[in-house]
Design a protein around this motif. Structure first.
Motif, PDB file in Angstrom:
ATOM      1  N   ARG A  64       0.879  -1.178   0.000  1.00  0.00           N
ATOM      2  CA  ARG A  64       0.000   0.000   0.000  1.00  0.00           C
ATOM      3  C   ARG A  64       0.916   1.228   0.000  1.00  0.00           C
ATOM      4  N   ARG A  65       1.304   1.650  -1.191  1.00  0.00           N
ATOM      5  CA  ARG A  65       2.337   2.676  -1.355  1.00  0.00           C
ATOM      6  C   ARG A  65       2.010   3.980  -0.638  1.00  0.00           C
ATOM      7  N   GLY A  66       0.771   4.412  -0.698  1.00  0.00           N
ATOM      8  CA  GLY A  66       0.396   5.649  -0.025  1.00  0.00           C
ATOM      9  C   GLY A  66       0.558   5.549   1.478  1.00  0.00           C
ATOM     10  N   ARG A  67       0.142   4.423   2.026  1.00  0.00           N
ATOM     11  CA  ARG A  67       0.255   4.218   3.479  1.00  0.00           C
ATOM     12  C   ARG A  67       1.715   4.131   3.885  1.00  0.00           C
ATOM     13  N   HIS A  68       2.501   3.424   3.063  1.00  0.00           N
ATOM     14  CA  HIS A  68       3.926   3.296   3.332  1.00  0.00           C
ATOM     15  C   HIS A  68       4.586   4.681   3.303  1.00  0.00           C
ATOM     16  N   ALA A  69       4.244   5.485   2.297  1.00  0.00           N
ATOM     17  CA  ALA A  69       4.810   6.828   2.185  1.00  0.00           C
ATOM     18  C   ALA A  69       4.425   7.685   3.387  1.00  0.00           C
ATOM     19  N   THR A  70       3.191   7.553   3.843  1.00  0.00           N
ATOM     20  CA  THR A  70       2.751   8.318   5.011  1.00  0.00           C
ATOM     21  C   THR A  70       3.547   7.922   6.241  1.00  0.00           C
ATOM     22  N   PHE A  71       3.773   6.625   6.417  1.00  0.00           N
ATOM     23  CA  PHE A  71       4.599   6.152   7.530  1.00  0.00           C
ATOM     24  C   PHE A  71       6.005   6.756   7.452  1.00  0.00           C
ATOM     25  N   LEU A  72       6.624   6.669   6.270  1.00  0.00           N
ATOM     26  CA  LEU A  72       7.979   7.192   6.097  1.00  0.00           C
ATOM     27  C   LEU A  72       8.017   8.703   6.364  1.00  0.00           C
ATOM     28  N   ALA A  73       7.011   9.419   5.873  1.00  0.00           N
ATOM     29  CA  ALA A  73       6.946  10.867   6.087  1.00  0.00           C
ATOM     30  C   ALA A  73       6.759  11.193   7.567  1.00  0.00           C
ATOM     31  N   ASP A  74       5.901  10.444   8.248  1.00  0.00           N
ATOM     32  CA  ASP A  74       5.715  10.672   9.684  1.00  0.00           C
ATOM     33  C   ASP A  74       7.024  10.456  10.440  1.00  0.00           C
ATOM     34  N   MET A  75       7.759   9.429  10.049  1.00  0.00           N
ATOM     35  CA  MET A  75       9.057   9.201  10.683  1.00  0.00           C
ATOM     36  C   MET A  75       9.983  10.397  10.428  1.00  0.00           C
ATOM     37  N   GLY A  76      10.020  10.860   9.193  1.00  0.00           N
ATOM     38  CA  GLY A  76      10.851  12.014   8.876  1.00  0.00           C
ATOM     39  C   GLY A  76      10.451  13.238   9.679  1.00  0.00           C
ATOM     40  N   ARG A  77       9.162  13.462   9.778  1.00  0.00           N
ATOM     41  CA  ARG A  77       8.675  14.623  10.535  1.00  0.00           C
ATOM     42  C   ARG A  77       9.076  14.524  12.003  1.00  0.00           C
ATOM     43  N   GLY A  78       8.919  13.341  12.585  1.00  0.00           N
ATOM     44  CA  GLY A  78       9.283  13.157  13.994  1.00  0.00           C
ATOM     45  C   GLY A  78      10.776  13.289  14.235  1.00  0.00           C
ATOM     46  N   LEU A  79      11.565  12.705  13.343  1.00  0.00           N
ATOM     47  CA  LEU A  79      13.020  12.765  13.504  1.00  0.00           C
ATOM     48  C   LEU A  79      13.560  14.173  13.283  1.00  0.00           C
ATOM     49  N   ALA A  80      12.893  14.963  12.465  1.00  0.00           N
ATOM     50  CA  ALA A  80      13.340  16.333  12.182  1.00  0.00           C
ATOM     51  C   ALA A  80      13.275  17.224  13.417  1.00  0.00           C
ATOM     52  N   ARG A  81      12.498  16.855  14.396  1.00  0.00           N
ATOM     53  CA  ARG A  81      12.356  17.668  15.614  1.00  0.00           C
ATOM     54  C   ARG A  81      13.597  17.641  16.499  1.00  0.00           C
ATOM     55  N   ASP A  82      14.407  16.611  16.335  1.00  0.00           N
ATOM     56  CA  ASP A  82      15.564  16.424  17.197  1.00  0.00           C
ATOM     57  C   ASP A  82      16.835  16.686  16.389  1.00  0.00           C
ATOM     58  N   PRO A  83      17.653  17.654  16.803  1.00  0.00           N
ATOM     59  CA  PRO A  83      18.875  17.952  16.038  1.00  0.00           C
ATOM     60  C   PRO A  83      19.774  16.724  15.842  1.00  0.00           C
ATOM     61  N   ARG A  84      19.732  15.786  16.790  1.00  0.00           N
ATOM     62  CA  ARG A  84      20.579  14.599  16.689  1.00  0.00           C
ATOM     63  C   ARG A  84      20.116  13.629  15.608  1.00  0.00           C
ATOM     64  N   THR A  85      18.846  13.724  15.197  1.00  0.00           N
ATOM     65  CA  THR A  85      18.325  12.789  14.184  1.00  0.00           C
ATOM     66  C   THR A  85      17.872  13.503  12.915  1.00  0.00           C
ATOM     67  N   ARG A  86      18.241  14.762  12.776  1.00  0.00           N
ATOM     68  CA  ARG A  86      17.795  15.536  11.619  1.00  0.00           C
ATOM     69  C   ARG A  86      18.314  14.973  10.302  1.00  0.00           C
ATOM     70  N   SER A  87      19.544  14.471  10.279  1.00  0.00           N
ATOM     71  CA  SER A  87      20.063  13.905   9.030  1.00  0.00           C
ATOM     72  C   SER A  87      19.297  12.633   8.664  1.00  0.00           C
ATOM     73  N   GLN A  88      18.881  11.867   9.667  1.00  0.00           N
ATOM     74  CA  GLN A  88      18.054  10.687   9.405  1.00  0.00           C
ATOM     75  C   GLN A  88      16.683  11.110   8.875  1.00  0.00           C
ATOM     76  N   ALA A  89      16.178  12.227   9.375  1.00  0.00           N
ATOM     77  CA  ALA A  89      14.876  12.724   8.923  1.00  0.00           C
ATOM     78  C   ALA A  89      14.890  12.958   7.427  1.00  0.00           C
TER      79      ALA A  89
END
Length: 180
Positions: A103-128
């Motif tokens: 389910r590509r859309g759902r998968h993309a949403t999961f990946l985007a949510d992870m990116g959004r969450g990781l972007a909040r922390d300077p230590r994980t911004r590159s992973q975001a």
């Protein structure tokens, strides 16, 4: 007569069960949005229990309900709660990407949510950045048109103005028509 009644009752119970599954997730979302995080956790636990009763095949299950989809919801609600960094990485461990990738859309949403969450922390911004680029590859139209992703990318660019900004992040910003 009793056979058809039983069949009808079984169909009704299955429909009720399906609504219970989705209702548990909807209740978790509602509780999260109004900042009742303990209630949200209870509803997610109930959804996880119910998901244990069905095959982990979201592409074939009604409403995509499955163990993997409940794990995706857990990540999404983590972002809504303001989780970041290591907490997001821990939540992601519960998601079987191979199962949700169909389910590509759902998968993309999961990946985007992870990116959004990781972007909040300077230590994980590159992973975001990596998670957001994976999301774009999974469903370009969905990610490039997402207001939430656009906001995250814009903030990441603003935070990186003083530092060297990755070429990939600039490319994503350009494809999303975000000034950089």
């Amino acid at each position: 007569m009793s056979k058809s009644f039983l069949s009808m009752a079984e169909r009704g119970q299955r429909a009720l069960d399906r609504r219970s599954h989705i209702s548990a997730l909807a209740a978790a979302l509602q509780a999260t949005v109004i900042h009742h995080h303990d209630r949200a956790r209870d509803w997610l636990e109930r959804a996880a229990d119910l998901a244990g009763c069905v095959p982990d095949t979201p592409a074939r299950n009604w409403g995509a309900f499955s163990r993997s989809n409940v794990a995706v919801w857990t990540v999404s609600l983590g972002v809504e709660r303001g989780e970041s960094g290591g907490t997001m990485l821990e939540l992601a461990r519960g998601v079987d990407e191979d199962v949700i990738a169909i389910r590509r859309g759902r998968h993309a949403t999961f990946l985007a949510d992870m990116g959004r969450g990781l972007a909040r922390d300077p230590r994980t911004r590159s992973q975001a950045e990596r998670w957001l680029l994976r999301a774009e590859r999974a469903a370009p139209h969905k990610i490039r048109n997402s207001g939430q992703v656009a906001e995250t990318v814009a903030v990441m660019i603003q935070q990186n103005k003083s530092a060297a900004m990755g070429r990939e992040l600039r490319g994503l910003a350009a494809r999303m028509r975000i000034p950089h």
